[in-house]
Design a protein around this motif. Structure first.
Motif, PDB file in Angstrom:
ATOM      1  N   THR A 245       3.616  -5.336  -4.520  1.00  8.30           N
ATOM      2  CA  THR A 245       3.611  -4.113  -5.516  1.00  8.30           C
ATOM      3  C   THR A 245       3.847  -4.498  -6.930  1.00  8.30           C
ATOM      4  O   THR A 245       3.180  -4.091  -7.706  1.00  8.30           O
ATOM      5  CB  THR A 245       5.060  -3.182  -4.993  1.00  8.30           C
ATOM      6  OG1 THR A 245       4.837  -3.238  -3.670  1.00  8.30           O
ATOM      7  CG2 THR A 245       5.007  -1.851  -5.749  1.00  8.30           C
TER       8      THR A 245
ATOM      9  N   PRO B  73      -3.022  10.475  -1.683  1.00  9.70           N
ATOM     10  CA  PRO B  73      -2.147   9.683  -1.959  1.00  9.70           C
ATOM     11  C   PRO B  73      -1.167   9.697  -0.923  1.00  9.70           C
ATOM     12  O   PRO B  73      -0.483   8.813  -0.421  1.00  9.70           O
ATOM     13  CB  PRO B  73      -1.841   9.375  -3.316  1.00  9.70           C
ATOM     14  CG  PRO B  73      -2.902  10.156  -4.225  1.00  9.70           C
ATOM     15  CD  PRO B  73      -3.427  11.109  -3.154  1.00  9.70           C
ATOM     16  N   THR B  74      -0.571  11.069  -0.790  1.00  8.73           N
ATOM     17  CA  THR B  74       0.343  11.532   0.316  1.00  8.73           C
ATOM     18  C   THR B  74       0.081  10.985   1.492  1.00  8.73           C
ATOM     19  O   THR B  74       0.823  10.358   2.367  1.00  8.73           O
ATOM     20  CB  THR B  74       0.820  12.788   0.148  1.00  8.73           C
ATOM     21  OG1 THR B  74       1.276  13.035  -1.299  1.00  8.73           O
ATOM     22  CG2 THR B  74       1.833  13.128   1.106  1.00  8.73           C
TER      23      THR B  74
ATOM     24  N   ARG C  43       0.050  15.221  -4.477  1.00  7.20           N
ATOM     25  CA  ARG C  43      -1.205  14.990  -4.413  1.00  7.20           C
ATOM     26  C   ARG C  43      -1.372  14.587  -3.089  1.00  7.20           C
ATOM     27  O   ARG C  43      -0.994  13.366  -2.414  1.00  7.20           O
ATOM     28  CB  ARG C  43      -1.553  13.904  -5.340  1.00  7.20           C
ATOM     29  CG  ARG C  43      -1.403  14.012  -7.015  1.00  7.20           C
ATOM     30  CD  ARG C  43      -2.131  12.959  -7.627  1.00  7.20           C
ATOM     31  NE  ARG C  43      -1.848  13.424  -9.074  1.00  7.20           N
ATOM     32  CZ  ARG C  43      -2.010  12.366 -10.235  1.00  7.20           C
ATOM     33  NH1 ARG C  43      -2.179  11.323  -9.865  1.00  7.20           N
ATOM     34  NH2 ARG C  43      -2.178  13.014 -11.382  1.00  7.20           N
TER      35      ARG C  43
ATOM     36  N   ASN D   9       0.948   3.829  -3.296  1.00  8.83           N
ATOM     37  CA  ASN D   9       0.580   5.442  -2.832  1.00  8.83           C
ATOM     38  C   ASN D   9       1.603   6.313  -3.101  1.00  8.83           C
ATOM     39  O   ASN D   9       1.318   7.434  -3.394  1.00  8.83           O
ATOM     40  CB  ASN D   9       0.061   5.473  -1.483  1.00  8.83           C
ATOM     41  CG  ASN D   9      -1.290   5.062  -1.612  1.00  8.83           C
ATOM     42  OD1 ASN D   9      -2.199   5.965  -2.054  1.00  8.83           O
ATOM     43  ND2 ASN D   9      -1.946   3.743  -0.950  1.00  8.83           N
TER      44      ASN D   9
ATOM     45  N   GLY E 104       0.678  -1.197  -0.156  1.00 12.29           N
ATOM     46  CA  GLY E 104      -0.066  -0.068  -0.115  1.00 12.29           C
ATOM     47  C   GLY E 104       0.866   1.354   0.164  1.00 12.29           C
ATOM     48  O   GLY E 104       0.562   2.197  -0.629  1.00 12.29           O
ATOM     49  N   PHE E 105       1.888   1.033   0.790  1.00 11.90           N
ATOM     50  CA  PHE E 105       2.644   2.496   0.676  1.00 11.90           C
ATOM     51  C   PHE E 105       3.561   2.684  -0.441  1.00 11.90           C
ATOM     52  O   PHE E 105       3.568   3.963  -0.985  1.00 11.90           O
ATOM     53  CB  PHE E 105       3.491   2.771   2.234  1.00 11.90           C
ATOM     54  CG  PHE E 105       4.935   1.915   2.090  1.00 11.90           C
ATOM     55  CD1 PHE E 105       5.964   2.610   1.467  1.00 11.90           C
ATOM     56  CD2 PHE E 105       5.296   1.057   3.376  1.00 11.90           C
ATOM     57  CE1 PHE E 105       7.181   1.934   1.883  1.00 11.90           C
ATOM     58  CE2 PHE E 105       6.372   0.782   3.497  1.00 11.90           C
ATOM     59  CZ  PHE E 105       7.503   1.014   2.745  1.00 11.90           C
TER      60      PHE E 105
ATOM     61  N   LEU F  95       1.304   7.075  -6.730  1.00 15.31           N
ATOM     62  CA  LEU F  95       0.318   7.797  -6.845  1.00 15.31           C
ATOM     63  C   LEU F  95       0.270   9.121  -6.316  1.00 15.31           C
ATOM     64  O   LEU F  95      -0.595  10.143  -6.702  1.00 15.31           O
ATOM     65  CB  LEU F  95      -0.791   7.105  -6.383  1.00 15.31           C
ATOM     66  CG  LEU F  95      -1.312   5.854  -6.926  1.00 15.31           C
ATOM     67  CD1 LEU F  95      -2.554   5.046  -6.315  1.00 15.31           C
ATOM     68  CD2 LEU F  95      -1.461   5.929  -8.306  1.00 15.31           C
ATOM     69  N   SER F  96       1.336   9.400  -5.585  1.00 16.59           N
ATOM     70  CA  SER F  96       1.436  10.936  -4.859  1.00 16.59           C
ATOM     71  C   SER F  96       2.254  11.847  -5.859  1.00 16.59           C
ATOM     72  O   SER F  96       1.989  13.090  -5.418  1.00 16.59           O
ATOM     73  CB  SER F  96       2.232  10.814  -3.538  1.00 16.59           C
ATOM     74  OG  SER F  96       3.485  10.560  -3.617  1.00 16.59           O
TER      75      SER F  96
ATOM     76  N   ALA G 155      -2.129   8.640   2.237  1.00 12.12           N
ATOM     77  CA  ALA G 155      -2.544   7.108   2.400  1.00 12.12           C
ATOM     78  C   ALA G 155      -1.114   6.565   2.407  1.00 12.12           C
ATOM     79  O   ALA G 155      -0.734   5.571   3.306  1.00 12.12           O
ATOM     80  CB  ALA G 155      -3.157   6.794   1.122  1.00 12.12           C
ATOM     81  N   PHE G 156      -0.097   7.281   1.713  1.00 13.94           N
ATOM     82  CA  PHE G 156       1.273   6.688   1.906  1.00 13.94           C
ATOM     83  C   PHE G 156       1.811   6.861   3.247  1.00 13.94           C
ATOM     84  O   PHE G 156       2.310   5.848   3.726  1.00 13.94           O
ATOM     85  CB  PHE G 156       2.242   7.505   0.993  1.00 13.94           C
ATOM     86  CG  PHE G 156       3.658   7.391   1.383  1.00 13.94           C
ATOM     87  CD1 PHE G 156       4.404   6.379   1.343  1.00 13.94           C
ATOM     88  CD2 PHE G 156       4.368   8.339   2.047  1.00 13.94           C
ATOM     89  CE1 PHE G 156       5.860   6.198   1.501  1.00 13.94           C
ATOM     90  CE2 PHE G 156       5.376   8.317   2.557  1.00 13.94           C
ATOM     91  CZ  PHE G 156       6.207   7.201   2.357  1.00 13.94           C
TER      92      PHE G 156
END
Length: 107
Positions: free
Chosen positions: A70, A31-32, A28, A19, A15-16, A22-23, A34-35
């Motif tokens: 990943t 996503p930041t 963003r 994200n 997940g990290f 995606l950040s 969420a990261f």
């Protein structure tokens, strides 16, 4: 319970990593955030598990799950290239994680 925490931490590592991509360099907000959540949760669980497990085995399993997860996520949902060699390589990472567990190295 410690190995369960390592497995969950490995999934959170996926997940990290996703994200982080995606950040777009932390430009963003969603996503930041969420990261940060996934990273702190993953490291926290890994840290707790290391109270009971050897660092070499736990870290290898954690990174293996994160790397394989990943790569699979990227191929399935992010449109990253898929090849036989890539799939075999991910399978070898997973086999290595399973091998570490079966070897009893964590006991």
């Amino acid at each position: 319970m410690a190995w369960f925490m390592v497995v969950l931490a490995g999934l959170l590592e996926t997940g990290f990593a996703v994200n982080l991509k995606l950040s777009h360099g932390f430009t963003r907000l969603g996503p930041t955030i969420a990261f940060a959540f996934f990273a702190l949760s993953s490291f926290g669980l890994l840290t707790l598990s290391l109270k009971q497990l050897p660092v070499g085995s736990a870290y290898a399993v954690w990174t293996g799950i994160g790397a394989a997860g990943t790569a699979i996520y990227g191929m399935v949902w992010l449109g990253e290239s898929t090849s036989v060699l890539k799939l075999v390589s991910v399978s070898l990472v997973i086999a290595g994680v399973v091998g570490l567990q079966l070897s009893g190295s964590g006991h």
